[in-house]
Design a protein around this motif. Structure first.
Motif, PDB file in Angstrom:
ATOM      1  N   VAL A 189      10.843   2.655   4.721  1.00  0.00           N
ATOM      2  CA  VAL A 189      10.326   1.522   5.480  1.00  0.00           C
ATOM      3  C   VAL A 189       8.856   1.731   5.830  1.00  0.00           C
ATOM      4  O   VAL A 189       8.065   0.783   5.844  1.00  0.00           O
ATOM      5  N   GLU A 190       8.457   2.984   6.073  1.00  0.00           N
ATOM      6  CA  GLU A 190       7.071   3.285   6.434  1.00  0.00           C
ATOM      7  C   GLU A 190       6.105   2.891   5.319  1.00  0.00           C
ATOM      8  O   GLU A 190       4.992   2.445   5.587  1.00  0.00           O
ATOM      9  N   VAL A 191       6.515   3.056   4.071  1.00  0.00           N
ATOM     10  CA  VAL A 191       5.669   2.686   2.929  1.00  0.00           C
ATOM     11  C   VAL A 191       5.493   1.173   2.890  1.00  0.00           C
ATOM     12  O   VAL A 191       4.377   0.669   2.731  1.00  0.00           O
ATOM     13  N   ILE A 192       6.574   0.448   3.042  1.00  0.00           N
ATOM     14  CA  ILE A 192       6.501  -1.013   3.067  1.00  0.00           C
ATOM     15  C   ILE A 192       5.567  -1.463   4.191  1.00  0.00           C
ATOM     16  O   ILE A 192       4.729  -2.353   4.010  1.00  0.00           O
ATOM     17  N   SER A 193       5.679  -0.830   5.346  1.00  0.00           N
ATOM     18  CA  SER A 193       4.840  -1.166   6.488  1.00  0.00           C
ATOM     19  C   SER A 193       3.355  -0.927   6.183  1.00  0.00           C
ATOM     20  O   SER A 193       2.503  -1.750   6.522  1.00  0.00           O
ATOM     21  N   LEU A 194       3.029   0.179   5.537  1.00  0.00           N
ATOM     22  CA  LEU A 194       1.640   0.468   5.170  1.00  0.00           C
ATOM     23  C   LEU A 194       1.054  -0.621   4.281  1.00  0.00           C
ATOM     24  O   LEU A 194      -0.105  -1.001   4.432  1.00  0.00           O
ATOM     25  N   PHE A 195       1.862  -1.104   3.345  1.00  0.00           N
ATOM     26  CA  PHE A 195       1.378  -2.104   2.397  1.00  0.00           C
ATOM     27  C   PHE A 195       1.355  -3.515   2.991  1.00  0.00           C
ATOM     28  O   PHE A 195       0.735  -4.398   2.430  1.00  0.00           O
ATOM     29  N   SER A 196       2.029  -3.708   4.115  1.00  0.00           N
ATOM     30  CA  SER A 196       2.021  -5.033   4.723  1.00  0.00           C
ATOM     31  C   SER A 196       0.810  -5.237   5.629  1.00  0.00           C
ATOM     32  O   SER A 196       0.526  -6.352   6.038  1.00  0.00           O
ATOM     33  N   LYS A 197       0.093  -4.148   5.915  1.00  0.00           N
ATOM     34  CA  LYS A 197      -1.111  -4.225   6.749  1.00  0.00           C
ATOM     35  C   LYS A 197      -2.344  -4.158   5.856  1.00  0.00           C
ATOM     36  O   LYS A 197      -2.323  -3.496   4.820  1.00  0.00           O
ATOM     37  N   PRO A 198      -3.438  -4.810   6.251  1.00  0.00           N
ATOM     38  CA  PRO A 198      -4.652  -4.767   5.425  1.00  0.00           C
ATOM     39  C   PRO A 198      -5.210  -3.357   5.276  1.00  0.00           C
ATOM     40  O   PRO A 198      -5.683  -2.979   4.210  1.00  0.00           O
ATOM     41  N   SER A 199      -5.152  -2.547   6.327  1.00  0.00           N
ATOM     42  CA  SER A 199      -5.598  -1.158   6.240  1.00  0.00           C
ATOM     43  C   SER A 199      -5.079  -0.408   7.453  1.00  0.00           C
ATOM     44  O   SER A 199      -4.567  -0.994   8.397  1.00  0.00           O
ATOM     45  N   SER A 200      -5.204   0.908   7.380  1.00  0.00           N
ATOM     46  CA  SER A 200      -4.799   1.733   8.514  1.00  0.00           C
ATOM     47  C   SER A 200      -5.891   2.764   8.758  1.00  0.00           C
ATOM     48  O   SER A 200      -6.810   2.918   7.956  1.00  0.00           O
ATOM     49  N   ASN A 201      -5.778   3.487   9.840  1.00  0.00           N
ATOM     50  CA  ASN A 201      -6.766   4.517  10.119  1.00  0.00           C
ATOM     51  C   ASN A 201      -6.272   5.900   9.708  1.00  0.00           C
ATOM     52  O   ASN A 201      -6.830   6.897  10.116  1.00  0.00           O
ATOM     53  N   ASN A 202      -5.222   5.948   8.893  1.00  0.00           N
ATOM     54  CA  ASN A 202      -4.691   7.217   8.418  1.00  0.00           C
ATOM     55  C   ASN A 202      -5.534   7.694   7.229  1.00  0.00           C
ATOM     56  O   ASN A 202      -5.411   7.179   6.121  1.00  0.00           O
ATOM     57  N   ARG A 203      -6.378   8.671   7.475  1.00  0.00           N
ATOM     58  CA  ARG A 203      -7.291   9.160   6.423  1.00  0.00           C
ATOM     59  C   ARG A 203      -6.552   9.871   5.298  1.00  0.00           C
ATOM     60  O   ARG A 203      -7.084  10.021   4.213  1.00  0.00           O
ATOM     61  N   LEU A 204      -5.335  10.306   5.554  1.00  0.00           N
ATOM     62  CA  LEU A 204      -4.557  10.987   4.525  1.00  0.00           C
ATOM     63  C   LEU A 204      -3.919  10.007   3.545  1.00  0.00           C
ATOM     64  O   LEU A 204      -3.949  10.218   2.338  1.00  0.00           O
ATOM     65  N   THR A 205      -3.367   8.915   4.064  1.00  0.00           N
ATOM     66  CA  THR A 205      -2.655   7.969   3.198  1.00  0.00           C
ATOM     67  C   THR A 205      -3.519   6.821   2.694  1.00  0.00           C
ATOM     68  O   THR A 205      -3.250   6.280   1.622  1.00  0.00           O
ATOM     69  N   GLN A 206      -4.534   6.428   3.444  1.00  0.00           N
ATOM     70  CA  GLN A 206      -5.283   5.218   3.088  1.00  0.00           C
ATOM     71  C   GLN A 206      -5.904   5.253   1.691  1.00  0.00           C
ATOM     72  O   GLN A 206      -5.833   4.261   0.968  1.00  0.00           O
ATOM     73  N   PRO A 207      -6.499   6.372   1.230  1.00  0.00           N
ATOM     74  CA  PRO A 207      -7.082   6.353  -0.125  1.00  0.00           C
ATOM     75  C   PRO A 207      -6.057   6.078  -1.230  1.00  0.00           C
ATOM     76  O   PRO A 207      -6.325   5.306  -2.148  1.00  0.00           O
ATOM     77  N   ILE A 208      -4.873   6.654  -1.131  1.00  0.00           N
ATOM     78  CA  ILE A 208      -3.867   6.433  -2.180  1.00  0.00           C
ATOM     79  C   ILE A 208      -3.250   5.036  -2.057  1.00  0.00           C
ATOM     80  O   ILE A 208      -2.934   4.402  -3.056  1.00  0.00           O
ATOM     81  N   VAL A 209      -3.115   4.533  -0.830  1.00  0.00           N
ATOM     82  CA  VAL A 209      -2.635   3.157  -0.635  1.00  0.00           C
ATOM     83  C   VAL A 209      -3.649   2.186  -1.245  1.00  0.00           C
ATOM     84  O   VAL A 209      -3.274   1.248  -1.961  1.00  0.00           O
ATOM     85  N   ASP A 210      -4.932   2.416  -0.993  1.00  0.00           N
ATOM     86  CA  ASP A 210      -5.975   1.564  -1.584  1.00  0.00           C
ATOM     87  C   ASP A 210      -5.949   1.629  -3.100  1.00  0.00           C
ATOM     88  O   ASP A 210      -6.113   0.613  -3.786  1.00  0.00           O
ATOM     89  N   ASP A 211      -5.722   2.821  -3.655  1.00  0.00           N
ATOM     90  CA  ASP A 211      -5.631   2.980  -5.106  1.00  0.00           C
ATOM     91  C   ASP A 211      -4.462   2.168  -5.657  1.00  0.00           C
ATOM     92  O   ASP A 211      -4.592   1.465  -6.669  1.00  0.00           O
ATOM     93  N   CYS A 212      -3.321   2.229  -4.988  1.00  0.00           N
ATOM     94  CA  CYS A 212      -2.146   1.440  -5.410  1.00  0.00           C
ATOM     95  C   CYS A 212      -2.463  -0.050  -5.360  1.00  0.00           C
ATOM     96  O   CYS A 212      -2.139  -0.789  -6.299  1.00  0.00           O
TER      97      CYS A 212
END
Length: 179
Positions: A85-108
């Motif tokens: 569910v956390e992955v779905i949540s990340l993709f439902s938001k325009p961006s997050s302040n998580n410096r660890l996940t945000q680059p790979i989410v942006d790449d996806c």
């Protein structure tokens, strides 16, 4: 109790299921996934050794690998199933302040732009068994990334259950007066 089962995508669509496996004692992670067509037939699968990681990051790495695989197969209409569910949540938001996940989410997100249409959906863990088995395979392989043109033996029974829409029981917590 609730009966759940894997569902085939609509005609002309493909379904990507991804998952990660993390040994909590060591944070040693691996990922895996598979692509199936609208008949439920195996198209391609993969397993990856990720190494030291947390659960969320490992799930996103597996998703990235699956999106890359779909793109390389020139798929245009894609349903993506993830049981985190956390992955779905990340993709439902325009961006997050998580410096660890945000680059790979942006790449996806950038890779998803090549698809004519796509839908990302949460699925229950019980309907993601094949991807789970592929993720666990990633820990034991000698290569860091393996593509499976044909399904490995260890997933055959779970694939058969999915294609034959064999339901499995999902135990759900009964609501209480505090809910």
């Amino acid at each position: 109790q609730h009966l759940v089962s894997w569902t085939k995508p609509d005609l002309g669509w493909y379904k990507l299921n991804t998952d990660a496996s993390v040994l909590l004692s060591s944070n040693y992670a691996s990922g895996g996934g598979l692509m199936r067509d609208s008949y439920g037939s195996w198209i391609r699968g993969f397993s990856r050794l990720i190494g030291a990681s947390n659960c969320l990051l490992a799930e996103i790495w597996a998703l990235r690998d699956g999106i890359t695989m779909a793109r390389n197969l020139n798929i245009t209409k894609l349903v993506i199933n993830v049981d985190a569910v956390e992955v779905i949540s990340l993709f439902s938001k325009p961006s997050s302040n998580n410096r660890l996940t945000q680059p790979i989410v942006d790449d996806c997100r950038n890779m998803l732009q090549v698809f004519q249409e796509y839908h990302m959906q949460h699925c229950f863990r019980e309907t993601n068994k094949v991807a789970d088995l592929l993720a666990k395979l990633g820990r034991g392989e000698s290569e860091p990334f393996i593509t499976y043109v044909t399904p490995p033996f260890v997933v055959m029974e779970a694939l058969s259950f999915d294609c034959n829409v064999v339901p499995c029981t999902r135990l759900i917590r009964a609501p209480t007066a505090f809910d």
